[in-house]
Design a protein around this motif. Structure first.
Motif, PDB file in Angstrom:
ATOM      1  N   THR A 117      28.433 -67.915 -32.617  1.00 19.53           N
ATOM      2  CA  THR A 117      29.203 -68.134 -30.570  1.00 19.53           C
ATOM      3  C   THR A 117      30.606 -68.455 -30.787  1.00 19.53           C
ATOM      4  N   PRO A 118      31.663 -67.586 -30.991  1.00 26.76           N
ATOM      5  CA  PRO A 118      32.994 -67.800 -30.399  1.00 26.76           C
ATOM      6  C   PRO A 118      33.618 -68.179 -29.295  1.00 26.76           C
ATOM      7  N   ALA A 119      34.878 -69.190 -29.570  1.00 33.50           N
ATOM      8  CA  ALA A 119      35.478 -69.993 -28.829  1.00 33.50           C
ATOM      9  C   ALA A 119      36.824 -69.326 -28.427  1.00 33.50           C
ATOM     10  N   VAL A 120      37.389 -69.216 -27.748  1.00 30.79           N
ATOM     11  CA  VAL A 120      38.992 -68.826 -27.661  1.00 30.79           C
ATOM     12  C   VAL A 120      39.878 -69.671 -26.581  1.00 30.79           C
ATOM     13  N   THR A 121      40.289 -70.247 -27.633  1.00 29.97           N
ATOM     14  CA  THR A 121      41.433 -70.900 -27.008  1.00 29.97           C
ATOM     15  C   THR A 121      43.217 -70.681 -26.807  1.00 29.97           C
ATOM     16  N   PRO A 122      44.101 -70.962 -25.952  1.00 33.42           N
ATOM     17  CA  PRO A 122      45.574 -70.322 -26.191  1.00 33.42           C
ATOM     18  C   PRO A 122      45.639 -71.724 -26.951  1.00 33.42           C
ATOM     19  N   VAL A 123      46.690 -71.330 -28.305  1.00 32.82           N
ATOM     20  CA  VAL A 123      47.187 -72.291 -28.822  1.00 32.82           C
ATOM     21  C   VAL A 123      49.081 -72.869 -28.340  1.00 32.82           C
ATOM     22  N   GLN A 167      53.562 -57.367 -22.569  1.00 30.86           N
ATOM     23  CA  GLN A 167      54.110 -56.333 -22.194  1.00 30.86           C
ATOM     24  C   GLN A 167      51.928 -55.515 -22.904  1.00 30.86           C
ATOM     25  N   ASP A 168      51.618 -55.853 -23.087  1.00 29.05           N
ATOM     26  CA  ASP A 168      50.085 -55.975 -23.625  1.00 29.05           C
ATOM     27  C   ASP A 168      49.115 -56.005 -22.702  1.00 29.05           C
ATOM     28  N   ARG A 169      49.742 -56.930 -21.831  1.00 31.56           N
ATOM     29  CA  ARG A 169      48.630 -58.407 -21.218  1.00 31.56           C
ATOM     30  C   ARG A 169      47.436 -56.812 -20.197  1.00 31.56           C
ATOM     31  N   ASP A 187      34.482 -61.681 -24.365  1.00 28.90           N
ATOM     32  CA  ASP A 187      35.549 -61.274 -24.012  1.00 28.90           C
ATOM     33  C   ASP A 187      37.038 -61.978 -23.583  1.00 28.90           C
ATOM     34  N   VAL A 188      38.276 -61.458 -23.467  1.00 29.20           N
ATOM     35  CA  VAL A 188      39.060 -62.349 -23.230  1.00 29.20           C
ATOM     36  C   VAL A 188      40.213 -62.147 -22.304  1.00 29.20           C
ATOM     37  N   ASP A 189      40.430 -62.389 -20.994  1.00 30.24           N
ATOM     38  CA  ASP A 189      41.140 -62.239 -19.750  1.00 30.24           C
ATOM     39  C   ASP A 189      43.101 -62.941 -20.511  1.00 30.24           C
ATOM     40  N   VAL A 190      43.249 -61.911 -20.838  1.00 28.51           N
ATOM     41  CA  VAL A 190      44.382 -62.362 -21.400  1.00 28.51           C
ATOM     42  C   VAL A 190      46.012 -62.558 -19.687  1.00 28.51           C
ATOM     43  N   ILE A 192      44.797 -64.300 -17.630  1.00 25.85           N
ATOM     44  CA  ILE A 192      44.441 -66.124 -17.020  1.00 25.85           C
ATOM     45  C   ILE A 192      45.033 -66.652 -17.765  1.00 25.85           C
ATOM     46  N   LEU A 193      44.281 -66.599 -19.318  1.00 31.92           N
ATOM     47  CA  LEU A 193      44.528 -67.543 -20.722  1.00 31.92           C
ATOM     48  C   LEU A 193      45.675 -68.191 -20.847  1.00 31.92           C
ATOM     49  N   CYS A 194      46.377 -66.402 -20.750  1.00 35.30           N
ATOM     50  CA  CYS A 194      48.186 -66.550 -21.287  1.00 35.30           C
ATOM     51  C   CYS A 194      48.476 -67.219 -20.542  1.00 35.30           C
ATOM     52  N   GLY A 195      48.584 -66.775 -18.579  1.00 38.71           N
ATOM     53  CA  GLY A 195      49.269 -67.280 -17.188  1.00 38.71           C
ATOM     54  C   GLY A 195      50.496 -66.218 -17.346  1.00 38.71           C
ATOM     55  N   PHE A 196      49.280 -64.339 -18.310  1.00 41.92           N
ATOM     56  CA  PHE A 196      50.238 -63.858 -17.995  1.00 41.92           C
ATOM     57  C   PHE A 196      50.043 -62.567 -16.092  1.00 41.92           C
TER      58      PHE A 196
END
Length: 260
Positions: A117-123, A167-169, A187-190, A192-196
């Motif tokens: 199962t993949p995990a996504v984190t902001p770097v 611009q791709d948020r 699924d990734v909600d950018v 929220i995760l990126c603060g956009f």
């Protein structure tokens, strides 16, 4: 999207024709696999050169202990299945039909562990872009997908990066981890995760509008108050200048009457 990922791995999951006439099959540990060619009346299932199952007179005889309670033959369809697959079940199998439809079909079965199962984190996150990493705890094929299009991929990897621009948020992002047997996605909600904040521009314009209205209201109120104060001062001065004349007149009249 799940369908498209499966199509992408179709060659790895089930290749119908491979070199030497051997068909490739992929199975997942703990699940089951069915060989697609049937023995309807009489025949064998072999593992390498070992006969593991013999069918005769509509009865199935299992000859290898490791397949007890795991190898099944369906009397109606004539298909062999292995349940509760384990890694040691990987290898070359042959379905050998000896009656009615005489043929021999070979399969290269590979049993894989479940896909991680993949995990996504902001770097790294800035106001304009965001670097995300998708990671797994064991090697797998990793893919980054944006709006159903593969943006980045790497086979037998532990992590995979993608750069998301502000611009791709509003695009949809997902990371998939796959092996030939299955795939798992997240699924990734950018926003929220990126603060956009997708309404950030609208909120700023709204705040500016309210601030402008507030400033204008303050100026108008101050102007009205100042005008009223000036009028009041002028009125008081005018009244003060008239009052002494009136008193003098009254005193003069009074003295005149007394003298008379």
């Amino acid at each position: 999207m799940e369908k498209e990922i499966r199509i992408y791995f179709l060659v790895m999951i089930f290749t119908s024709v491979a070199e030497g006439g051997i068909k490739n099959l992929a199975g997942e540990a703990g699940k089951s696999i069915t060989f697609p060619d049937a023995v309807t009346e009489k025949g064998f299932l072999l593992y390498g050169i070992k006969t593991v199952s013999m069918v005769d007179n509509k009865k199935n005889l299992i000859l290898e202990d490791i397949y007890k309670d795991k190898l099944h033959w369906n009397e109606d369809t004539g298909l062999f299945s292995i349940t509760d697959l384990q890694r040691q079940h990987s290898g070359i199998y042959s379905v050998d039909s000896k009656k009615e439809h005489v043929f021999t079909a070979s399969y290269n079965l590979t049993v894989y562990d479940p896909a991680p199962t993949p995990a996504v984190t902001p770097v790294d996150v800035t106001s304009d872009l965001c670097l995300l990493t998708c990671s797994v705890d064991k090697p797998a094929t990793l893919l980054w997908i944006r709006d159903q299009e593969i943006q980045n991929q790497n086979r037998s990897a532990l992590s995979l990066h993608i750069t998301v621009y502000k611009q791709d948020r509003n695009s949809s992002y997902r990371c998939a981890a796959a092996n030939p047997a299955e795939n798992k996605t997240v699924d990734v909600d950018v926003t929220i995760l990126c603060g956009f904040n997708e309404t950030e521009s609208g909120n700023n314009n709204q705040l500016k509008y309210y601030w402008k209205i507030y400033t204008i209201s303050i100026k108008i109120t101050a102007f009205v108050a100042l005008t009223a104060a000036i009028i009041r001062v002028m009125h008081l001065k005018n009244k003060a200048s008239k009052c002494p004349i009136s008193r003098e007149k009254r005193r003069f009249r009074k003295e005149t009457l007394m003298s008379c």
